[in-house]
Design a protein around this motif. Structure first.
Motif, PDB file in Angstrom:
ATOM      1  N   ARG B 274      37.794  63.210  56.053  1.00 53.58           N
ATOM      2  CA  ARG B 274      38.808  64.278  56.168  1.00 53.58           C
ATOM      3  C   ARG B 274      38.219  65.521  56.836  1.00 53.58           C
ATOM      4  O   ARG B 274      38.937  66.374  57.343  1.00 53.58           O
ATOM      5  CB  ARG B 274      39.329  64.660  54.786  1.00 53.58           C
ATOM      6  N   SER B 275      36.920  65.608  56.792  1.00 53.21           N
ATOM      7  CA  SER B 275      36.239  66.737  57.432  1.00 53.21           C
ATOM      8  C   SER B 275      35.389  66.206  58.586  1.00 53.21           C
ATOM      9  O   SER B 275      34.670  65.222  58.388  1.00 53.21           O
ATOM     10  CB  SER B 275      35.342  67.438  56.408  1.00 53.21           C
ATOM     11  N   PRO B 276      35.443  66.789  59.760  1.00 48.74           N
ATOM     12  CA  PRO B 276      36.285  67.925  60.149  1.00 48.74           C
ATOM     13  C   PRO B 276      37.763  67.541  60.201  1.00 48.74           C
ATOM     14  O   PRO B 276      38.093  66.396  60.463  1.00 48.74           O
ATOM     15  CB  PRO B 276      35.778  68.292  61.536  1.00 48.74           C
ATOM     16  N   LEU B 277      38.568  68.546  60.012  1.00 47.16           N
ATOM     17  CA  LEU B 277      40.004  68.340  60.054  1.00 47.16           C
ATOM     18  C   LEU B 277      40.437  68.103  61.505  1.00 47.16           C
ATOM     19  O   LEU B 277      39.917  68.739  62.410  1.00 47.16           O
ATOM     20  CB  LEU B 277      40.671  69.618  59.536  1.00 47.16           C
ATOM     21  N   ALA B 279      43.185  68.897  62.709  1.00 43.91           N
ATOM     22  CA  ALA B 279      44.142  69.922  63.133  1.00 43.91           C
ATOM     23  C   ALA B 279      43.606  70.595  64.390  1.00 43.91           C
ATOM     24  O   ALA B 279      42.389  70.630  64.579  1.00 43.91           O
ATOM     25  CB  ALA B 279      44.317  70.948  62.021  1.00 43.91           C
ATOM     26  N   PRO B 280      44.418  71.091  65.272  1.00 48.20           N
ATOM     27  CA  PRO B 280      45.862  71.336  65.110  1.00 48.20           C
ATOM     28  C   PRO B 280      46.752  70.138  65.449  1.00 48.20           C
ATOM     29  O   PRO B 280      47.962  70.330  65.622  1.00 48.20           O
ATOM     30  CB  PRO B 280      46.100  72.486  66.088  1.00 48.20           C
ATOM     31  N   TYR B 289      39.120  62.627  62.374  1.00 47.51           N
ATOM     32  CA  TYR B 289      38.639  63.395  63.525  1.00 47.51           C
ATOM     33  C   TYR B 289      38.033  62.518  64.637  1.00 47.51           C
ATOM     34  O   TYR B 289      38.354  62.723  65.819  1.00 47.51           O
ATOM     35  CB  TYR B 289      37.627  64.438  63.030  1.00 47.51           C
ATOM     36  N   ARG B 292      40.688  60.961  66.720  1.00 46.61           N
ATOM     37  CA  ARG B 292      41.329  61.990  67.547  1.00 46.61           C
ATOM     38  C   ARG B 292      40.446  62.327  68.760  1.00 46.61           C
ATOM     39  O   ARG B 292      40.961  62.562  69.855  1.00 46.61           O
ATOM     40  CB  ARG B 292      41.564  63.243  66.721  1.00 46.61           C
ATOM     41  N   GLN B 293      39.148  62.334  68.541  1.00 48.18           N
ATOM     42  CA  GLN B 293      38.238  62.647  69.647  1.00 48.18           C
ATOM     43  C   GLN B 293      38.308  61.569  70.725  1.00 48.18           C
ATOM     44  O   GLN B 293      38.239  61.875  71.914  1.00 48.18           O
ATOM     45  CB  GLN B 293      36.790  62.788  69.140  1.00 48.18           C
TER      46      GLN B 293
END
Lengths: 647, 306
Positions: B274-277, B279-280, B289, B292-293
């Motif tokens: 969950r970390s890093p989040l 977001a946004p 994360y 997403r990267q």
């Protein structure tokens, strides 16, 4: 040598509408583990054959974190929580200022191309040093090493722009103890003396030592590390102390012990006394006499003395002929004037000068030899710099550290004025003279009264380059020095700087990152601005090859002051080791101390084969002490000069 | 509020204007593996991410670039990449992309087909339709694009798994396409959408109302006739006051004898992700994360496509 095709791209130029790339500045990104930093020189080659050289002036790092709140949420409010398994993507974004574009025209924005670290050859081109280093008759003077990305390259100054005639002067700023200003200047002088091309003429340096033992051991080798020696090798400068150094120091108030920290028995012989008489002082009376105190009437009377009296046959109105050479002669003249006036019952005017003015000038002038005792003598003895016989590549150190500010001002002003006059006449003995003076803010402050010293420095700053008179000035705070003095310095050097100083308007052209680098600059590193460099460049320089002041004091502890007789013996035995001390003491018995000092100075100047004989001859016969009786008869009482309205 | 007064939950307001597309496959079947009925199990938050993990994601883009008559000519781009994580840093270790043309080939004349072939891009047939229907044919092209994206994802995954002989490969979505792979035990699927519900009744209520840092018991869901995968739900973030599905993911992996123990370990690891989040990104409650990267990387690579 790194071949072009072997080079690795370390970054890429980026531009957005909000942050476009211009012809003078652009941004590029690098990996986070890059070796570049503020001050690094980079090269950008585009596919159309244009090459841009630039220096990094700012850097930013940021991640894809949109708001700090996201980090708080991810850590569930606990900063000590478990570390994130993935490091956020980071950006290293650098701002670079363009040093040079090739071709120079047309000037265009920097292309969105790859960025490479500059090689040694690139540094030479980027800083436009190729024009004067690669030329047949090179005029490059190595000043230090540029280091970046694991590579180092010598940085050269153009002698035409450091020592004239194109531009001249060097100014160095930085906080005391950390900026290594004196060390830097010592290294620069070493480099200049070794590399100043013969076809540019001869050169000497005059260093005014205004504090401590800083410049007292320029002829002694200092300790250098392996890293220093490697730097010397790269800069092609020999790590050896100055071969020809001449020291000058005034006496202490006793007139025989030299007022210098270079008084160790092994070194004292190389220190020449600096002693001036009336003539040397009178021309620079403006330095010594306050403008608030000396009015136009006093000025006129001093000019009268200088033009009509000093070193001329001068008859007073009472039949006495005077030839005023010394302060003692001057005192006799004044006494004669006052006694003559009293005898005639006059008490107001003498040759259009009011008696009050004469008394005031007398007080002030005769007081100079008291205030500058040791430098200025009553008896006309003079021991001065060898004006007219300056040697090529010689350093002349004036050690005035032990003197008060007034005497320091006098020495500085007179020496520099003499240098200027002789360079104008081209009869100094050398073509160029570098004058190094620390604490420039004292001599040419940005505010305060317009002193003679400051006017002289302004004149040198503005005209010196044509004469070959070059000022190397150092100070803690550049903002406190007159802006025309620092503004006329073609080359400016910055060591570790004070943050308050960096906040002053003079540093607005520097980026925040460059300022921070300046505020944290380690010893031995400097930032250089030079007419050929379109942006400031950071360089490292080696320790100077001379003994540093504190180390010199440890190796050559200053001798303790000795009694008058012992000092005379010491001076003479330094000239001839065979001299028997007792014999000297016998010779000086019965002589006045002023005469002994004069004879001693004459002997030191002449350096005869038979020291004792010369000294005895200079001394002459002992003077019998006679009591001078007061003249009898009553004399009309003069009005008090301090209060002309007194009864 | 009345709903809360009647022991309902309140939150997750979303104002909508359109009727959503019908779900293609709203229900699936599941068999209990760990417990029956399904239970909510607390997950420790002390999990540590295993070293040498890869993360896979893919993207797709398509556009109608022209028409021959009513027949749409669709240009598509798909790409997939695996980023390996070593000492907290991500780097691309496998990458695959393809650009192509999707068209109903049967409706093209020889000349038109030749013109498209001369573009140098692969030509894929979207398949026949009963009658001409310009919108339906675009839908079919979109399905083809999606199939191509799954193909390049599988190709990128295979390349990664062949190169890296150890460590997990976490992918965004179901592991259904990977069940036949030799390395499928190292593949972990992270499903963010919950269109298909495999549980029913109280099991489903248990799953969809999990508290934060809790998982469900492991259950098996069938893939085709022969294969099955183990799956369980995990609530990453508290959903109270938000939508029912906020912070809820479903994990998939190959069947294992130690299903319960492994599910807890993997869930604990996922909580650490969950970390890093992320977001946004709007999906930050379910999107880890590193995935997403990978997506950001692929988007940056394609830039302004077309």
């Amino acid at each position: 040598m790194i071949r072009f095709e072997d080079r690795r791209l370390i970054g890429r130029v980026v531009a957005t509408e909000a942050m476009p790339a211009g012809p003078h500045q652009f941004q590029f990104w690098t990996a986070t583990d890059t070796t570049i930093g503020i001050g690094a020189i980079v090269r950008v080659d585009d596919e159309r054959g244009r090459t841009v050289y630039a220096v990094v002036i700012d850097g930013k790092a940021y991640s894809d974190l949109a708001t700090p709140l996201h980090d708080v949420v991810a850590a569930e409010g606990d900063p000590a929580g478990t570390a994130a398994p993935t490091r956020r993507t980071e950006v290293r974004l650098w701002t670079a200022a363009v040093l040079r574009q090739q071709p120079e025209e047309p000037v265009q924005p920097v292309s969105l191309a790859g960025v490479m670290l500059a090689t040694r050859e690139d540094v030479e081109i980027a800083l436009r040093m190729d024009a004067y280093v690669r030329a047949n008759r090179s005029s490059g003077l190595p000043i230090g090493l540029y280091t970046g990305g694991g590579m180092s390259a010598p940085v050269y100054l153009d002698s035409d722009f450091l020592l004239g005639p194109e531009s001249a002067h060097l100014n160095i700023s930085g906080v005391s103890g950390l900026a290594t200003k004196t060390s830097a200047v010592e290294f620069f002088l070493t480099s200049i003396f070794q590399k100043f091309p013969a076809h540019k003429g001869t050169i000497a340096a005059v260093c005014v030592n205004v504090k401590g033992p800083d410049l007292c051991f320029l002829d002694q080798p200092g300790e250098l590390t392996a890293a220093d020696l490697e730097m010397y090798t790269q800069l092609e400068v020999e790590p050896r102390p100055f071969e020809s150094v001449h020291y000058y120091a005034p006496f202490k108030a006793d007139g025989v012990n030299l007022n210098t920290l270079r008084s160790h028995p092994d070194l004292i012989e190389t220190v020449e006394p600096l002693v001036w008489g009336l003539r040397e002082v009178l021309d620079y009376h403006e330095v010594l006499l306050s403008r608030d105190d000396i009015d136009a009437k006093s000025d006129a009377f001093i000019d009268f003395l200088a033009d009509r009296v000093v070193e001329k046959e001068f008859s007073d109105e009472w039949g006495t002929t005077h030839r005023v050479r010394t302060f003692s002669d001057l005192e006799r003249l004044f006494r004669s004037i006052f006694e003559g006036l009293e005898a005639q019952g006059r008490s107001d005017m003498w040759r259009t000068h009011h008696v009050a003015t004469i008394r005031k000038v007398r007080n002030r002038l005769l007081n100079i030899s008291t205030r500058c005792k040791g430098l200025v003598t009553d008896d006309g003895t003079v021991s001065d710099l060898p004006f007219g016989e300056f040697e090529d590549r010689a350093v002349y150190v004036l050690d005035v550290a032990g003197m008060d500010q007034l005497a320091q001002d006098l020495v500085f002003t007179r020496v520099v004025s003499q240098l200027r006059e002789q360079l104008e006449r081209r009869d100094l003995g050398v073509d160029h003279v570098v004058v190094f003076v620390d604490e420039l803010n004292k001599y040419a402050p940005g505010d305060g009264p317009d002193t003679y010293v400051r006017k002289m420095l302004l004149d040198i700053s503005e005209r010196g380059r044509y004469l070959g008179l070059v000022l190397f000035g150092a100070q803690q705070f550049r903002s406190q020095v007159h802006r025309r003095v620092v503004g006329n310095a073609g080359t400016t050097i910055y060591g570790r700087m004070d943050l308050d100083e960096l906040a002053t308007p003079g540093y607005q052209v520097l980026s925040p990152a460059t300022k921070i680098k300046l505020a944290t600059l380690p010893k031995g590193e400097l930032m250089v601005r030079h007419p050929h460099f379109t942006q400031p460049v950071f360089v490292a320089f080696p320790r100077p090859p001379v003994l540093a002041g504190p180390a010199g004091i440890q190796r050559f502890p200053p001798a303790k002051d000795v009694a008058f007789e012992e000092a005379v013996v010491a001076h003479l035995t330094a000239l001839d080791g065979r001299i028997i001390p007792g014999k000297v003491k016998e010779i000086i018995v019965g002589h006045r101390s002023d005469d002994i000092r004069r004879a001693l100075l004459a002997t030191k100047r002449a350096r005869p084969d038979d020291v004792v004989a010369f000294f005895r001859a200079s001394l002459g016969s002992p003077v019998s002490r006679e009591r001078v009786e007061r003249a009898s008869g009553s004399v009309a009482k003069l009005k008090s000069v301090e209060d002309p309205y007194a009864p | 509020m009345a709903i809360r007064a009647a022991e309902g939950t309140v939150g997750g307001y979303t104002v909508l204007t359109h009727v959503p597309q019908p779900l293609s496959r709203p229900f699936g079947s599941a068999e209990p593996v760990e417990h029956e009925p399904i239970e909510a199990i607390s997950v420790p938050t002390t999990g540590v991410a295993p070293p040498g993990t890869g993360f896979l994601d893919g993207i797709q883009r398509y556009a109608v670039v022209g028409r021959f008559g009513l027949t749409p000519v669709v240009r598509g781009y798909v790409a997939a990449a695996v980023m390996g994580r070593h000492e907290q840093s991500l780097s691309v270790e496998s990458q695959q992309s393809e650009e192509f043309i999707a068209v109903n080939v049967q409706r093209l004349s020889d000349c038109q087909a030749r013109v498209l072939e001369e573009t140098g891009l692969p030509l894929y047939d979207t398949g026949e339709t009963e009658r001409e229907h310009p919108i339906l044919e675009v839908h079919m092209a979109a399905q083809l694009v999606e199939a191509r994206r799954e193909a390049v994802e599988l190709s990128a995954a295979r390349r990664y798994l062949k190169t890296r002989r150890e460590g997990w490969l976490v992918l965004d979505g179901s592991i259904a396409p990977y069940v036949d792979e030799d390395d499928s035990p190292r593949v972990l699927g992270l499903v963010k959408s919950h269109e298909t519900q495999f549980l029913a009744g109280s099991d489903l209520r248990t799953a969809l109302t999990l508290a934060a840092r809790h998982r469900t018991s492991v259950f098996a869901r069938r893939i085709g006739e022969q294969k099955e995968v183990h799956s369980w739900y995990l609530r990453l973030w508290p959903w109270e006051g938000r939508d029912l599905l906020f912070g809820l993911v479903r994990l998939e992996r190959s069947p294992s004898a130690e299903a319960g123990v492994e599910a807890s370990e993997i869930s604990s690891w996922m909580l650490s992700e969950r970390s890093p989040l992320s977001a946004p990104d709007g999906r930050w409650d379910r999107l880890v994360y590193p995935v997403r990267q990978v997506e950001s990387y692929l988007r940056a690579q394609i830039g302004d496509w077309l």
